[in-house]
Design a protein around this motif. Structure first.
Motif, short mmCIF file in Angstrom:
data_model
loop_
_atom_site.label_atom_id
_atom_site.label_comp_id
_atom_site.label_asym_id
_atom_site.label_seq_id
_atom_site.Cartn_x
_atom_site.Cartn_y
_atom_site.Cartn_z
N TYR A 242 0.86 -1.19 0.00
CA TYR A 242 0.00 0.00 0.00
C TYR A 242 0.89 1.24 0.00
CZ TYR A 242 -3.22 3.65 1.47
OH TYR A 242 -3.93 4.81 1.54
N ARG B 9 -2.41 4.60 -3.89
CA ARG B 9 -2.70 5.84 -4.62
C ARG B 9 -1.46 6.45 -5.24
NH1 ARG B 9 -6.77 8.79 -0.21
NH2 ARG B 9 -8.32 7.11 -0.16
N ASP C 29 -3.02 -3.06 -2.32
CA ASP C 29 -4.16 -2.79 -1.45
C ASP C 29 -4.70 -1.37 -1.65
OD1 ASP C 29 -6.00 -3.38 0.60
OD2 ASP C 29 -4.69 -2.53 2.13
N GLY C 30 -5.06 -1.07 -2.90
CA GLY C 30 -5.65 0.23 -3.20
C GLY C 30 -4.67 1.39 -3.14
N SER D 246 -5.05 -6.78 -7.45
CA SER D 246 -5.46 -5.47 -6.95
C SER D 246 -6.79 -5.56 -6.22
CB SER D 246 -5.57 -4.46 -8.10
OG SER D 246 -4.30 -4.26 -8.71
N GLN D 247 -6.93 -4.76 -5.17
CA GLN D 247 -8.18 -4.70 -4.42
C GLN D 247 -8.34 -3.30 -3.85
OE1 GLN D 247 -7.60 -7.67 -1.30
NE2 GLN D 247 -6.84 -6.11 0.11
N GLU D 248 -9.55 -2.98 -3.44
CA GLU D 248 -9.77 -1.73 -2.73
C GLU D 248 -9.04 -1.79 -1.39
OE1 GLU D 248 -13.86 -0.80 -2.31
OE2 GLU D 248 -14.26 -0.77 -4.48
N ASN D 249 -8.65 -0.62 -0.87
CA ASN D 249 -7.89 -0.58 0.37
C ASN D 249 -8.68 -1.23 1.50
OD1 ASN D 249 -7.18 1.56 3.00
ND2 ASN D 249 -5.57 0.37 2.02
N SER D 250 -8.12 -2.33 2.04
CA SER D 250 -8.80 -3.10 3.09
C SER D 250 -7.87 -3.49 4.23
CB SER D 250 -9.41 -4.38 2.49
OG SER D 250 -10.25 -4.09 1.41
#
Length: 326
Positions: free
Chosen positions: A14, A45, A42-43, A66-70
């Motif tokens: 991340y 930026r 992890d999402g 890839s995944q949304e920040n979790s």
């Protein structure tokens, strides 16, 4: 790469563009080439995902998910879903590893017919490097009871260990997404109850970076020690029915010691009194599992946590100044 690589290395990432290139270089330079590197973005930026995809384009052992920040626990769990290796290792995106990290861990685990391997490490600090001082000398095999004292500090982390993926799958061992701290500790305890032997590799093969602004090195110290302590008790409760009785007793004693140390540090940092009160209450709740010495300590804490902290500090200084003390 064969259909089933020998090792799956799982690395959550991340906003790691500052270090992840160096970490991937150190992984892809391993002397044991039969592995897959599963990077779970992890999402991020920043440019983390682009760096990982570029690495995947150069080396087919790299798999980018890839995944949304979790959070790191969810990222590691996602990596475990993707893993195909016989064994599983974990790495952090801001660390480094020595070229023979995987080779020596795998050799030790298979040579000793163990279910877990553990190596030494070096801490990368802003002012320089520091080798771990509490790693046992000599490469050998130990049992879970002998392993319990090694859970102290960074010994409870997953990045210097090698696991059998089938054990993780058979017992559905995953990282607890509800935990911000102690998720590694819980994961290792759940795994430990299914282990007969641990292979020790007495070499600093992993390089762990200390980041001052990270969660465990900043913020409210009282809350930090409270979260660690509660997380360890939660882990103990989770394995209560599965753990052999001698191992459960040993882990209980270890966690009570952690509770006592957490209370000492909470007092020392003049943290919120609510955390001191909570840690004292935890000790009272687990009094049945205490050794005689722990009961004496708890009695002193009941009288005065501040006085106990001062006595403890004084005794520690005396031990440290003794000839031959490390």
């Amino acid at each position: 790469m064969c259909d089933q690589p020998k090792i799956s290395v799982i690395m959550p990432a991340y906003n790691a563009e500052k270090y992840i290139g160096s970490m991937m270089d150190s992984l892809l330079a391993q002397t044991m080439p039969d592995f897959e590197l599963i990077v779970v973005d992890d999402g991020s930026r920043d440019g983390t995902r682009q760096l990982c995809q570029a690495a995947a384009g150069r080396d087919r052992r790299v798999v980018v998910v890839s995944q949304e920040n979790s959070g790191p626990s969810a990222a590691r769990n996602r990596g475990l879903e993707q893993a195909r290796g016989t064994y599983v290792a974990f790495a952090d995106a801001d660390d480094l590893c020595e070229p023979r990290w995987l080779e020596k861990m795998l050799d030790a685990l298979e040579r000793h017919h163990c279910e877990m391997a553990m190596c030494g490490w070096v801490e990368l600090r802003p002012g320089g490097e520091a080798a771990c001082e509490n790693f046992p000398r000599g490469a050998r095999q130990i049992d879970p009871l002998q392993f319990v004292p090694m859970l102290r500090g960074l010994g409870a982390s997953v990045w210097n260990k090698l696991f059998v993926r089938q054990i993780l799958a058979d017992h559905h061992i995953r990282f607890d997404r509800s935990k911000v701290l102690s998720e590694d500790f819980t994961f290792i305890l759940e795994y430990l109850v299914h282990v007969q032997g641990i292979a020790l590799v007495d070499e600093p093969l992993y390089r762990y970076r200390i980041v001052p602004e990270s969660l465990t090195h900043s913020g409210d110290k009282g809350k930090l020690y409270w979260d660690i302590c509660r997380g360890e008790y939660d882990a103990l409760e989770k394995i209560k029915d599965a753990a052999p009785a001698p191992l459960y007793r040993s882990l209980t004693g270890f966690i009570i010691d952690t509770n006592i140390h957490s209370l000492i540090y909470t007092v020392r940092h003049k943290a919120d009194g609510a955390y001191v009160k909570g840690l004292k209450q935890c000790l009272e709740e687990h009094r049945d599992g205490m050794s005689r010495k722990q009961k004496i300590y708890t009695g002193m804490i009941r009288v005065s946590p501040r006085l106990f902290e001062r006595v403890w500090t004084a005794l520690f200084e005396l031990r440290r100044k003794r000839p031959g003390a490390r």
